[in-house]
Motif scaffolding. Structure first.
Motif, mmCIF file in Angstrom:
data_model
loop_
_atom_site.group_PDB
_atom_site.id
_atom_site.type_symbol
_atom_site.label_atom_id
_atom_site.label_comp_id
_atom_site.label_asym_id
_atom_site.label_seq_id
_atom_site.Cartn_x
_atom_site.Cartn_y
_atom_site.Cartn_z
ATOM 1 N N PHE A 7 -6.713 -4.283 4.207
ATOM 2 C CA PHE A 7 -7.228 -3.078 3.871
ATOM 3 C C PHE A 7 -8.503 -2.099 4.827
ATOM 4 N N ALA A 8 -9.309 -3.019 4.563
ATOM 5 C CA ALA A 8 -11.135 -2.857 4.516
ATOM 6 C C ALA A 8 -11.053 -2.942 6.179
ATOM 7 N N ARG A 9 -10.818 -4.045 6.890
ATOM 8 C CA ARG A 9 -10.596 -4.153 8.383
ATOM 9 C C ARG A 9 -9.460 -3.081 8.915
ATOM 10 N N PHE B 292 -14.470 3.692 -0.299
ATOM 11 C CA PHE B 292 -13.476 2.697 -0.808
ATOM 12 C C PHE B 292 -13.587 1.432 -0.427
ATOM 13 N N THR B 293 -13.598 1.131 0.243
ATOM 14 C CA THR B 293 -13.361 -0.603 0.381
ATOM 15 C C THR B 293 -14.956 -1.166 0.283
ATOM 16 N N LYS B 294 -16.079 -0.326 -0.199
ATOM 17 C CA LYS B 294 -16.607 -1.065 -0.888
ATOM 18 C C LYS B 294 -15.891 -1.559 -1.927
ATOM 19 N N ALA B 295 -15.106 -1.747 -2.299
ATOM 20 C CA ALA B 295 -14.875 -2.021 -3.508
ATOM 21 C C ALA B 295 -13.731 -3.776 -3.056
ATOM 22 N N THR B 296 -13.532 -4.289 -2.557
ATOM 23 C CA THR B 296 -13.099 -5.056 -1.485
ATOM 24 C C THR B 296 -13.275 -6.537 -2.498
ATOM 25 N N SER B 297 -14.674 -6.134 -2.292
ATOM 26 C CA SER B 297 -14.557 -7.623 -3.464
ATOM 27 C C SER B 297 -14.478 -7.838 -4.889
ATOM 28 N N LEU B 298 -14.141 -6.960 -5.916
ATOM 29 C CA LEU B 298 -13.141 -6.792 -6.717
ATOM 30 C C LEU B 298 -12.336 -7.569 -6.878
ATOM 31 N N SER B 299 -11.295 -6.997 -6.330
ATOM 32 C CA SER B 299 -9.725 -7.028 -6.508
ATOM 33 C C SER B 299 -9.341 -7.681 -4.470
ATOM 34 N N PRO B 300 -8.260 -8.990 -5.378
ATOM 35 C CA PRO B 300 -8.530 -9.546 -3.339
ATOM 36 C C PRO B 300 -7.347 -8.991 -2.964
ATOM 37 N N GLN B 301 -6.193 -7.789 -3.764
ATOM 38 C CA GLN B 301 -5.694 -6.957 -3.330
ATOM 39 C C GLN B 301 -5.344 -5.345 -3.869
ATOM 40 N N VAL B 302 -5.467 -4.158 -2.896
ATOM 41 C CA VAL B 302 -5.841 -3.100 -3.324
ATOM 42 C C VAL B 302 -4.024 -2.447 -3.148
ATOM 43 N N GLN B 303 -4.183 -1.028 -4.050
ATOM 44 C CA GLN B 303 -2.701 -0.556 -3.858
ATOM 45 C C GLN B 303 -2.962 0.599 -3.598
#
Lengths: 257, 14
Positions: free
Chosen positions: A144-146, A215-226
């Motif tokens: 998602f970040a990508r 929002f994608t600054k949270a990427t390292s908190l979780s392997p998945q996003v919903q």
């Protein structure tokens, strides 16, 4: 007395990274259940909602409900002083005007404490209504970040279109246009790489790239996003933080004037 | 402005 101890400071560091581009200051509401933060971003286009449950902490004590108004840039400066493997403890007395962060190295040979002044912030009481969403999409947070990063090169907005076949992200602008389609995965080796779609009815909405990228600054908190979407209501971008809670971002869709 | 209206209506004071 309020005291919350995490074995690894890295979780708190990552949480702060995930909110500090959107918020300059915020109130951490602490009670028996844990720590809650809810705030609109500076331009009142998105809302950040963070929950850290008491049971996710190594030690948690909150005798009286307490609201800690913090300047996030100061808090970020302090957390940069902690090693990733350090234990972090946040402490405040009842009715205190300061909060203390204590960092302890794994072998306990180095103990640092930093005291920060608290702020009196105007509390904005917001309610997040229970909402049934027409579509929810679960995908890899890195993917998602990508996608957000890649499509930002094409325009200021990203169109997210969800059908039961899959989800399509599009952007267009001066240099041309871009479309990324992800099909729902049939089977995967790694669960976090799956694309899972639950759909009641198809939805197409447009969002500001800039915010999705925040929002994608949270990427390292979780392997998945919903991602949860319904027509005419804010998008929810949710990162579950393993064993302790979640961070949710709400973003109003762009509407043609 | 309309974006802000959507978000404030959604999170109206409880």
């Amino acid at each position: 007395m309020f005291e919350a101890r995490l074995l690894r400071s890295s979780i708190l560091k990552k949480v702060l990274e995930a909110i500090k581009d959107l918020l300059t200051q915020a109130t951490f509401d602490c009670d028996d259940n844990g720590i809650q933060l809810q705030a609109m971003d500076n331009s009142h286009v998105s809302l950040v909602s963070l929950t850290l449950r008491a049971d996710g902490f190594d030690k948690y004590r909150c005798d009286r409900n307490i609201s800690l108004g913090m300047n996030l840039s100061s808090m970020s400066k302090i957390l940069k002083c902690a090693g990733d493997k350090d234990t972090v403890t946040m402490k405040a007395q009842d009715n205190a005007d300061t909060v203390t962060f204590v960092f302890e190295s794994p072998n306990q040979e180095k103990v640092s404490d930093y005291e920060m002044k608290l702020m009196n912030l105007d509390l904005e009481h917001l309610g997040i209504p229970e909402t049934e969403y027409s579509c929810t999409i679960r995908l890899s947070s890195a993917e998602f970040a990508r996608i957000c990063r890649d499509l930002s090169q094409f325009g200021e907005s990203i169109v997210i279109s969800c059908t039961k076949e899959g989800v399509r992200f599009s952007a267009s602008g001066d240099i041309g246009s871009a479309n990324i389609a992800l099909a729902q995965t049939a089977s995967v080796d790694k669960e976090e790489e799956a694309v899972v779609i639950e759909m009641e009815e198809p939805v197409t909405l447009t969002f500001a790239c800039q915010y999705l990228n925040y929002f994608t600054k949270a990427t390292s908190l979780s392997p998945q996003v919903q991602l949860s979407m319904s027509a005419d209501v804010p998008l929810v971008v949710e990162y579950r933080i393993p064993d302790i809670g979640h961070i949710r971002y709400y973003l109003a869709p762009k509407i043609d004037d | 402005a309309k974006n802000q209206k959507v978000i404030t209506q959604f999170f109206k004071n409880p």
